[in-house]
Scaffold this motif. Structure first.
Motif, PDB file in Angstrom:
ATOM      1  N   PRO A  96       0.759  -1.150  -0.055  1.00 26.24           N
ATOM      2  CA  PRO A  96       0.067   0.046  -0.052  1.00 26.24           C
ATOM      3  C   PRO A  96       0.725   1.137  -0.183  1.00 26.24           C
ATOM      4  N   LEU A  97       0.463   2.251  -0.623  1.00 25.08           N
ATOM      5  CA  LEU A  97       1.116   3.604  -0.619  1.00 25.08           C
ATOM      6  C   LEU A  97       1.686   4.008   0.629  1.00 25.08           C
ATOM      7  N   GLU A  98       0.639   3.967   1.712  1.00 25.51           N
ATOM      8  CA  GLU A  98       0.974   4.460   3.015  1.00 25.51           C
ATOM      9  C   GLU A  98       2.217   3.673   3.482  1.00 25.51           C
ATOM     10  N   VAL A  99       2.683   2.465   3.083  1.00 20.29           N
ATOM     11  CA  VAL A  99       3.767   1.697   3.600  1.00 20.29           C
ATOM     12  C   VAL A  99       4.839   2.068   2.901  1.00 20.29           C
ATOM     13  N   ARG A 100       4.694   1.824   1.474  1.00 19.69           N
ATOM     14  CA  ARG A 100       5.666   2.123   0.458  1.00 19.69           C
ATOM     15  C   ARG A 100       6.508   3.284   0.390  1.00 19.69           C
ATOM     16  N   GLU A 101       5.668   4.191   0.601  1.00 15.48           N
ATOM     17  CA  GLU A 101       6.077   5.610   0.351  1.00 15.48           C
ATOM     18  C   GLU A 101       6.433   6.383   1.655  1.00 15.48           C
ATOM     19  N   HIS A 102       6.075   5.903   2.904  1.00 15.81           N
ATOM     20  CA  HIS A 102       6.260   6.634   3.902  1.00 15.81           C
ATOM     21  C   HIS A 102       6.931   5.766   5.071  1.00 15.81           C
ATOM     22  N   GLU A 103       6.902   4.507   5.098  1.00 14.25           N
ATOM     23  CA  GLU A 103       7.835   3.684   6.094  1.00 14.25           C
ATOM     24  C   GLU A 103       9.047   3.762   5.421  1.00 14.25           C
ATOM     25  N   PRO A 104      10.344   3.497   6.505  1.00 11.03           N
ATOM     26  CA  PRO A 104      11.609   3.333   5.751  1.00 11.03           C
ATOM     27  C   PRO A 104      11.567   1.993   5.432  1.00 11.03           C
ATOM     28  N   TYR A 105      12.302   2.189   3.933  1.00  8.54           N
ATOM     29  CA  TYR A 105      12.754   0.941   3.229  1.00  8.54           C
ATOM     30  C   TYR A 105      13.445  -0.267   4.058  1.00  8.54           C
ATOM     31  N   ILE A 106      14.291   0.292   4.820  1.00  8.44           N
ATOM     32  CA  ILE A 106      15.223  -0.571   5.531  1.00  8.44           C
ATOM     33  C   ILE A 106      14.459  -1.629   6.771  1.00  8.44           C
ATOM     34  N   SER A 107      13.442  -0.878   7.111  1.00  9.41           N
ATOM     35  CA  SER A 107      12.568  -1.603   7.983  1.00  9.41           C
ATOM     36  C   SER A 107      11.698  -2.543   7.444  1.00  9.41           C
ATOM     37  N   LEU A 108      11.536  -2.433   5.785  1.00  8.35           N
ATOM     38  CA  LEU A 108      10.300  -3.240   5.333  1.00  8.35           C
ATOM     39  C   LEU A 108      11.118  -4.515   4.373  1.00  8.35           C
ATOM     40  N   VAL A 109      12.299  -4.235   3.628  1.00  8.33           N
ATOM     41  CA  VAL A 109      12.272  -5.053   2.827  1.00  8.33           C
ATOM     42  C   VAL A 109      14.063  -5.836   3.020  1.00  8.33           C
ATOM     43  N   ALA A 110      13.895  -7.361   2.959  1.00  9.52           N
ATOM     44  CA  ALA A 110      15.083  -7.951   3.135  1.00  9.52           C
ATOM     45  C   ALA A 110      15.424  -8.893   2.104  1.00  9.52           C
ATOM     46  N   GLY A 111      16.079  -8.392   1.099  1.00  9.15           N
ATOM     47  CA  GLY A 111      16.445  -9.365  -0.064  1.00  9.15           C
ATOM     48  C   GLY A 111      15.304 -10.361  -0.948  1.00  9.15           C
ATOM     49  N   PRO A 112      15.909 -10.857  -1.811  1.00  8.95           N
ATOM     50  CA  PRO A 112      14.985 -11.599  -2.784  1.00  8.95           C
ATOM     51  C   PRO A 112      13.818 -12.434  -2.291  1.00  8.95           C
ATOM     52  N   GLU A 113      14.159 -12.892  -0.764  1.00 11.75           N
ATOM     53  CA  GLU A 113      13.241 -14.071  -0.283  1.00 11.75           C
ATOM     54  C   GLU A 113      12.480 -13.470   1.013  1.00 11.75           C
ATOM     55  N   GLY A 114      12.871 -11.986   1.167  1.00 13.63           N
ATOM     56  CA  GLY A 114      12.505 -11.440   2.506  1.00 13.63           C
ATOM     57  C   GLY A 114      13.038 -12.068   3.709  1.00 13.63           C
ATOM     58  N   THR A 115      13.931 -12.876   3.567  1.00  8.79           N
ATOM     59  CA  THR A 115      14.438 -13.677   4.749  1.00  8.79           C
ATOM     60  C   THR A 115      15.837 -13.499   4.847  1.00  8.79           C
ATOM     61  N   GLU A 116      16.515 -12.579   4.233  1.00  9.25           N
ATOM     62  CA  GLU A 116      17.778 -12.419   4.425  1.00  9.25           C
ATOM     63  C   GLU A 116      18.503 -12.075   6.037  1.00  9.25           C
ATOM     64  N   VAL A 117      17.728 -11.145   6.577  1.00  9.64           N
ATOM     65  CA  VAL A 117      18.042 -10.672   7.992  1.00  9.64           C
ATOM     66  C   VAL A 117      17.768 -12.053   8.785  1.00  9.64           C
ATOM     67  N   HIS A 118      16.774 -12.676   8.799  1.00 14.10           N
ATOM     68  CA  HIS A 118      16.317 -13.922   9.685  1.00 14.10           C
ATOM     69  C   HIS A 118      17.689 -14.734   9.433  1.00 14.10           C
ATOM     70  N   ARG A 119      17.987 -14.976   8.622  1.00  8.86           N
ATOM     71  CA  ARG A 119      18.976 -16.176   8.246  1.00  8.86           C
ATOM     72  C   ARG A 119      20.367 -15.603   8.652  1.00  8.86           C
ATOM     73  N   ARG A 120      20.721 -14.278   8.383  1.00  9.86           N
ATOM     74  CA  ARG A 120      21.916 -13.911   8.923  1.00  9.86           C
ATOM     75  C   ARG A 120      21.998 -13.969  10.484  1.00  9.86           C
ATOM     76  N   LEU A 121      20.796 -13.305  11.059  1.00 13.10           N
ATOM     77  CA  LEU A 121      20.746 -13.622  12.395  1.00 13.10           C
ATOM     78  C   LEU A 121      20.942 -14.848  13.046  1.00 13.10           C
ATOM     79  N   MET A 122      20.109 -15.697  12.318  1.00 13.67           N
ATOM     80  CA  MET A 122      20.336 -17.381  12.805  1.00 13.67           C
ATOM     81  C   MET A 122      21.493 -17.897  12.872  1.00 13.67           C
ATOM     82  N   GLU A 123      22.413 -17.192  11.776  1.00 17.70           N
ATOM     83  CA  GLU A 123      23.856 -17.850  11.793  1.00 17.70           C
ATOM     84  C   GLU A 123      24.674 -17.388  12.911  1.00 17.70           C
ATOM     85  N   GLN A 124      24.312 -15.995  13.307  1.00 23.34           N
ATOM     86  CA  GLN A 124      25.373 -15.271  14.219  1.00 23.34           C
ATOM     87  C   GLN A 124      24.883 -15.438  15.843  1.00 23.34           C
ATOM     88  N   ALA A 125      23.603 -15.848  15.936  1.00 25.93           N
ATOM     89  CA  ALA A 125      23.127 -15.779  17.422  1.00 25.93           C
ATOM     90  C   ALA A 125      23.502 -16.780  18.200  1.00 25.93           C
TER      91      ALA A 125
END
Ligand SMILES: C[S@@+](CC[C@H](N)C(=O)[O-])C[C@H]1O[C@@H](n2cnc3c(N)ncnc32)[C@H](O)[C@@H]1O
Length: 295
Positions: free
Chosen positions: A212-241
């Motif tokens: 939705p426009l509300e999300v896409r144009e107003h919320e920070p991109y870095i808080s929303l998107v994580a790579g092609p699968e959307g799981t890039e941050v999860h996976r990196r954290l699972m490796e580091q934790a």
């Protein structure tokens, strides 16, 4: 929307005209939005607006209302305009520096609270990617024995979270750190953390244009998107934790309903124990819990 003076039941007239303008601009629930914006700009409740429709609206409030309606018609989220969002027991300040906390995340906090209350002594917990501070500040308030850290890769988000801590008189009870996932943590925490809780960004890059426009144009991109699968941050954290968690430590993450089962399989492959998927209130898999070792 014109600034021309309204008549008899000025409040009803203002709400009706604002609702029509918002509807024309494709805002969902236009009347509710108009009511909430008028309540915000007048400092009255919605019930008061209807109970005393004859009560005049001072000119500065009217101007403020018109400006707020214009912002909403441009699809700025309601919460960024009012500057507030309720989350569990807290009223948080929100603005374009961080994601608006979502109701699903209250369930993530619910599970974190259960884990922390079952722990002995002063459990050490990290809210990774704190945004507005909603998770860390809830945990401080609801689990006073916990020692709480909060991190974010965004300096803007951390500034908002620190401001929320101050306003809620919880500053000094959360230690805030800037950085990429576990790089933000002090080295002496390695192997000692009882709980890492994280609501990472989890939108796929290819899904971003259809948000939705509300999300896409107003919320920070870095808080929303994580790579092609959307799981890039999860996976990196699972490796580091595992290097940061105490032997009985736990990693608790929110994810998309089509991501969490796959992430659970990855957690098993990475050697985590007691991997569990928790459903949200609609029964959809949204929360992933894993422990450094088998229980
Ligand atoms: C989905 S938002 C969640 C914010 C908040 N915890 C909540 O639940 O509303 C994700 C947060 O993670 C932060 N973030 C994204 N990538 C990160 C990274 N690599 N390291 C640390 N924080 C990150 C973003 O800046 C954002 O504040």
């Amino acid at each position: 929307m014109s600034t021309a003076a309204a008549t008899a039941f000025e409040i009803m007239e203002l709400i009706a005209r604002a609702a029509a303008y918002l509807r024309e601009n494709g805002v969902i629930k236009p009347r509710l939005n108009a009511e909430l914006l008028l309540a915000h700009t007048t400092g009255r409740t919605r019930a008061e607006l209807y109970a005393y429709p004859e009560k005049p609206i001072p000119s500065p409030c009217k101007d403020g209302f018109i400006a707020a309606v214009r912002r909403r018609a441009a699809h700025e989220p309601l919460q960024y305009i009012t500057g507030a969002k309720g989350f569990r027991y807290l009223e948080l300040e929100v603005d374009g520096r961080a994601l608006i906390p979502r109701p699903e995340t209250e369930m993530l906090v619910e599970r974190a609270v259960q884990i922390l209350r079952a722990a002995q002594g002063h459990p050490l917990v990290v809210d990774m990617g704190t945004g507005s501070g909603c998770i860390a500040l809830s945990l401080v308030g609801e689990c006073p024995a916990a020692v709480v850290y909060a991190t974010d890769i965004s300096a803007d988000a951390l500034a908002l979270a620190r401001g929320n801590a101050r306003r809620l008189a919880l500053d000094g009870l959360v230690s805030f750190h800037l950085g990429d996932l576990c790089d933000a943590l002090e080295k002496e925490l390695a192997g000692r953390i009882d709980l890492i809780v994280c609501n990472p960004p989890y939108v796929r890059e290819s899904d971003f244009p259809s948000l939705p426009l509300e999300v896409r144009e107003h919320e920070p991109y870095i808080s929303l998107v994580a790579g092609p699968e959307g799981t890039e941050v999860h996976r990196r954290l699972m490796e580091q934790a595992p290097s940061w968690l105490a032997p009985s430590g736990c990693l608790l993450m929110e994810g998309g309903e089509d991501q969490v089962d796959g992430l659970a399989r990855t957690a098993n492959k990475l050697g985590y124990g007691a991997v569990e998927v928790h459903p949200d209130l609609n029964g959809r898999p949204r929360i992933l819990e894993m422990h450094r070792h088998q229980a």
